[in-house]
Design an enzyme around this catalytic site. Structure first.
Site, mmCIF file in Angstrom:
data_model
loop_
_atom_site.group_PDB
_atom_site.id
_atom_site.type_symbol
_atom_site.label_atom_id
_atom_site.label_comp_id
_atom_site.label_asym_id
_atom_site.label_seq_id
_atom_site.Cartn_x
_atom_site.Cartn_y
_atom_site.Cartn_z
ATOM 1 N N SER A 108 -11.299 12.015 10.979
ATOM 2 C CA SER A 108 -10.938 11.268 9.761
ATOM 3 C C SER A 108 -12.194 10.789 9.033
ATOM 4 C CB SER A 108 -10.039 10.089 10.111
ATOM 5 O OG SER A 108 -10.639 9.293 11.105
ATOM 6 N N GLY A 162 0.828 -1.208 0.000
ATOM 7 C CA GLY A 162 0.000 0.000 0.000
ATOM 8 C C GLY A 162 0.855 1.247 0.000
ATOM 9 N N ASN A 222 -16.253 10.473 16.073
ATOM 10 C CA ASN A 222 -16.293 10.580 14.600
ATOM 11 C C ASN A 222 -17.686 10.522 13.981
ATOM 12 O OD1 ASN A 222 -13.604 10.410 15.342
ATOM 13 N ND2 ASN A 222 -12.989 9.374 13.475
ATOM 14 N N LYS A 255 -8.783 3.339 21.580
ATOM 15 C CA LYS A 255 -8.825 4.233 20.419
ATOM 16 C C LYS A 255 -10.146 4.054 19.668
ATOM 17 C CE LYS A 255 -6.071 5.882 16.595
ATOM 18 N NZ LYS A 255 -5.198 5.515 15.499
ATOM 19 N N LEU A 265 0.112 6.282 5.107
ATOM 20 C CA LEU A 265 1.005 5.673 6.107
ATOM 21 C C LEU A 265 2.081 4.803 5.454
ATOM 22 C CD1 LEU A 265 -0.767 4.635 9.393
ATOM 23 C CD2 LEU A 265 0.322 6.758 8.764
ATOM 24 N N GLY A 266 1.727 4.100 4.380
ATOM 25 C CA GLY A 266 2.705 3.255 3.687
ATOM 26 C C GLY A 266 3.887 4.089 3.219
ATOM 27 N N ALA A 287 -0.680 11.656 8.318
ATOM 28 C CA ALA A 287 -0.164 11.955 6.978
ATOM 29 C C ALA A 287 -1.332 11.969 6.014
ATOM 30 C CB ALA A 287 0.847 10.896 6.562
ATOM 31 N N GLU A 298 -14.218 3.593 7.255
ATOM 32 C CA GLU A 298 -13.855 2.315 7.877
ATOM 33 C C GLU A 298 -14.887 1.939 8.951
ATOM 34 O OE1 GLU A 298 -9.143 1.749 7.529
ATOM 35 O OE2 GLU A 298 -9.632 3.521 8.687
ATOM 36 N N GLY A 332 -0.085 4.367 0.134
ATOM 37 C CA GLY A 332 -0.903 5.514 0.532
ATOM 38 C C GLY A 332 -0.179 6.347 1.575
HETATM 39 P P1 NAP Z 1 -4.579 5.419 2.096
HETATM 40 O O1 NAP Z 1 -3.828 6.697 2.002
HETATM 41 O O2 NAP Z 1 -5.913 5.312 1.467
HETATM 42 O O3 NAP Z 1 -3.630 4.271 1.504
HETATM 43 C C1 NAP Z 1 -4.039 2.966 1.319
HETATM 44 C C2 NAP Z 1 -3.212 2.395 0.182
HETATM 45 O O4 NAP Z 1 -3.456 0.988 0.096
HETATM 46 C C3 NAP Z 1 -3.564 2.986 -1.197
HETATM 47 O O5 NAP Z 1 -2.372 3.436 -1.785
HETATM 48 C C4 NAP Z 1 -4.141 1.803 -1.954
HETATM 49 O O6 NAP Z 1 -3.807 1.747 -3.330
HETATM 50 C C5 NAP Z 1 -3.412 0.654 -1.268
HETATM 51 N N1 NAP Z 1 -4.043 -0.650 -1.511
HETATM 52 C C6 NAP Z 1 -5.305 -1.058 -1.275
HETATM 53 N N2 NAP Z 1 -5.469 -2.339 -1.648
HETATM 54 C C7 NAP Z 1 -4.274 -2.746 -2.135
HETATM 55 C C8 NAP Z 1 -3.801 -3.967 -2.691
HETATM 56 N N3 NAP Z 1 -4.591 -5.032 -2.826
HETATM 57 N N4 NAP Z 1 -2.505 -4.045 -3.088
HETATM 58 C C9 NAP Z 1 -1.685 -2.971 -2.989
HETATM 59 N N5 NAP Z 1 -2.075 -1.786 -2.464
HETATM 60 C C10 NAP Z 1 -3.362 -1.683 -2.046
HETATM 61 O O7 NAP Z 1 -4.754 4.971 3.607
HETATM 62 P P2 NAP Z 1 -3.968 5.489 4.918
HETATM 63 O O8 NAP Z 1 -4.489 6.832 5.285
HETATM 64 O O9 NAP Z 1 -2.511 5.302 4.760
HETATM 65 O O10 NAP Z 1 -4.540 4.468 5.983
HETATM 66 C C11 NAP Z 1 -4.071 3.144 6.143
HETATM 67 C C12 NAP Z 1 -4.550 2.652 7.514
HETATM 68 O O11 NAP Z 1 -3.864 3.408 8.515
HETATM 69 C C13 NAP Z 1 -6.050 2.899 7.746
HETATM 70 O O12 NAP Z 1 -6.613 1.845 8.482
HETATM 71 C C14 NAP Z 1 -6.072 4.187 8.561
HETATM 72 O O13 NAP Z 1 -7.220 4.314 9.381
HETATM 73 C C15 NAP Z 1 -4.809 4.021 9.396
HETATM 74 N N6 NAP Z 1 -4.245 5.299 9.890
HETATM 75 C C16 NAP Z 1 -3.997 6.331 9.013
HETATM 76 C C17 NAP Z 1 -3.435 7.512 9.498
HETATM 77 C C18 NAP Z 1 -3.120 8.667 8.571
HETATM 78 O O14 NAP Z 1 -2.703 9.723 9.055
HETATM 79 N N7 NAP Z 1 -3.289 8.569 7.267
HETATM 80 C C19 NAP Z 1 -3.143 7.634 10.863
HETATM 81 C C20 NAP Z 1 -3.395 6.570 11.717
HETATM 82 C C21 NAP Z 1 -3.959 5.408 11.211
HETATM 83 P P3 NAP Z 1 -4.338 2.801 -4.417
HETATM 84 O O15 NAP Z 1 -3.413 3.969 -4.293
HETATM 85 O O16 NAP Z 1 -4.147 2.046 -5.689
HETATM 86 O O17 NAP Z 1 -5.752 3.104 -4.064
#
Ligand code: NAP
Length: 335
Positions: free
Chosen positions: A282, A39, A222, A214, A43-44, A161, A294, A41
């Protein structure tokens, strides 16, 4: 000055010192286990870029061949930190690649995690470890069931992020990540990689309590911000509604063996509402941007567990129904 005299004493030139740093980084790369990041996105990217910057070997797994092509055309992942953008040319691949995976950071949304990991299961080595970054509860068990041979470590993070565009992420809020394994209290060796990468973290022997706490905070805040169309601070005007939810959530936490997560819940919910009063939650942001939420792993999970315990929580159930109706009215999925 100190560096200069050290160089004179050791007889090293700036050039050979740089070369030896490069060699140390290279040999670290050769020795250490590769971090596969599933992923690209928010966090990744935040994890992959910091690990790669510190010299850990990282490979990025993207959704499919088209996404891989787009990623390669972009030339890497860009992290924007303190207003400064830096691109890291991290190698990318799809699930169809053949290299074995020994350490997998699962960084997709909770609703994608189980299926995404199932596709990678045949590539996992016998001692593979998975780090699950998903918010809420429910997806971790779903993932673990797909890969019974692997160790699954759950994480709870307060880092923030967001994606500014494809392959470009802004590091918006510094925070902390707690990691833990409910079935096995011993910390893994690779926490060293996180320290080297400057990822603030702590090994937690009560990760389930953290995840439940959490989740409860999320359930109390939320959904109401979505239904009342307000920032977190707007809930100060709905004090009674919040308090009623906190009573029911505390009851649920007690019933499912998480009394520590129930302690002073209402007080903390009020503190968070106050401290983050200018922020949009969020879930609010997901709905405002027409993105899937989610919900199933947050409020939906709480209601499901309450039903399993035959616990009657009328306000929590009503909140779930109101939220589902609202999501449907906007054409958004409710699972
Ligand atoms: P995000 O930005 O939507 O990123 C998710 C990524 O996963 C996207 O790039 C998506 O690809 C990819 N993906 C989905 N299915 C896939 C697959 N089968 N193979 C490869 N890649 C795949 O999400 P995020 O904000 O990072 O959140 C991730 C988790 O962390 C969530 O549960 C969120 O609640 C948690 N979290 C996030 C934050 C934050 O600040 N963002 C903070 C704390 C917790 P595409 O680009 O192709 O759609």
């Amino acid at each position: 000055m100190r560096l200069k005299s050290a160089l004179i004493i050791t007889g090293l030139s700036h050039h050979s010192l740089r070369a030896s740093h490069a060699r140390v980084k290279q040999s670290k790369k050769l020795m250490s286990t590769t971090w596969h990041v599933l992923g690209a996105g928010s966090l990744g990217t935040l994890w992959a870029t910091r690990l790669a910057r510190a010299g850990s070997p990282v490979r990025l797994i993207v959704r499919d061949a088209a996404r891989l092509q787009a990623y390669q055309a972009a030339g890497g992942l860009t992290l924007v930190e303190h207003g400064e953008a830096k691109t890291y040319d991290i190698p990318g691949e799809t699930a169809d690649s053949s290299e074995p995976i020994n350490r997998l950071l699962v960084a997709c949304k909770a609703y994608d995690a189980e299926q995404a990991v199932a596709r990678l299961a045949p590539r996992l080595g016998p001692n593979a470890e998975l780090i699950l970054l998903q918010n809420g509860l429910g997806s971790q068990d779903g993932v673990a069931a797909q890969v019974p041979q692997a160790r699954c470590i759950s994480a709870s993070s307060t880092e923030g992020a967001f994606r500014e565009g494809d392959w470009r992420v802004v590091f918006a809020g510094h925070g902390y990540t707690w990691l833990g394994d409910a079935g096995h209290p011993v910390a893994p060796i690779w926490l060293e990689d996180l320290s080297a990468a400057g990822i603030p973290h702590e090994w937690s022997t009560d990760i389930l309590t953290r995840l439940w706490r959490k989740l409860a905070l999320n359930c109390a805040i939320n959904p109401l911000t979505v239904l009342h169309d307000c920032r977190n601070g707007g809930l100060q005007e709905h004090h009674c509604e919040v308090a009623t939810l906190c009573v029911e959530l505390s009851e649920l936490l007690e019933r499912c063996g998480q009394p520590a997560a129930a302690e002073n819940l209402q007080q903390e919910v009020e503190r968070v509402i106050h401290a983050t009063s200018a922020n949009y939650s969020s879930m609010y942001q997901d709905v405002a941007n027409q993105r899937r939420t989610e919900i199933s792993y947050l409020l939906g999970h709480a209601c499901k567990v309450a039903a399993r315990h035959q616990l009657n929580l009328p306000h929590l159930n009503q909140l779930e129904q109101r939220l589902i109706t609202h999501l449907h009215s906007l054409g958004l999925p409710s699972d």
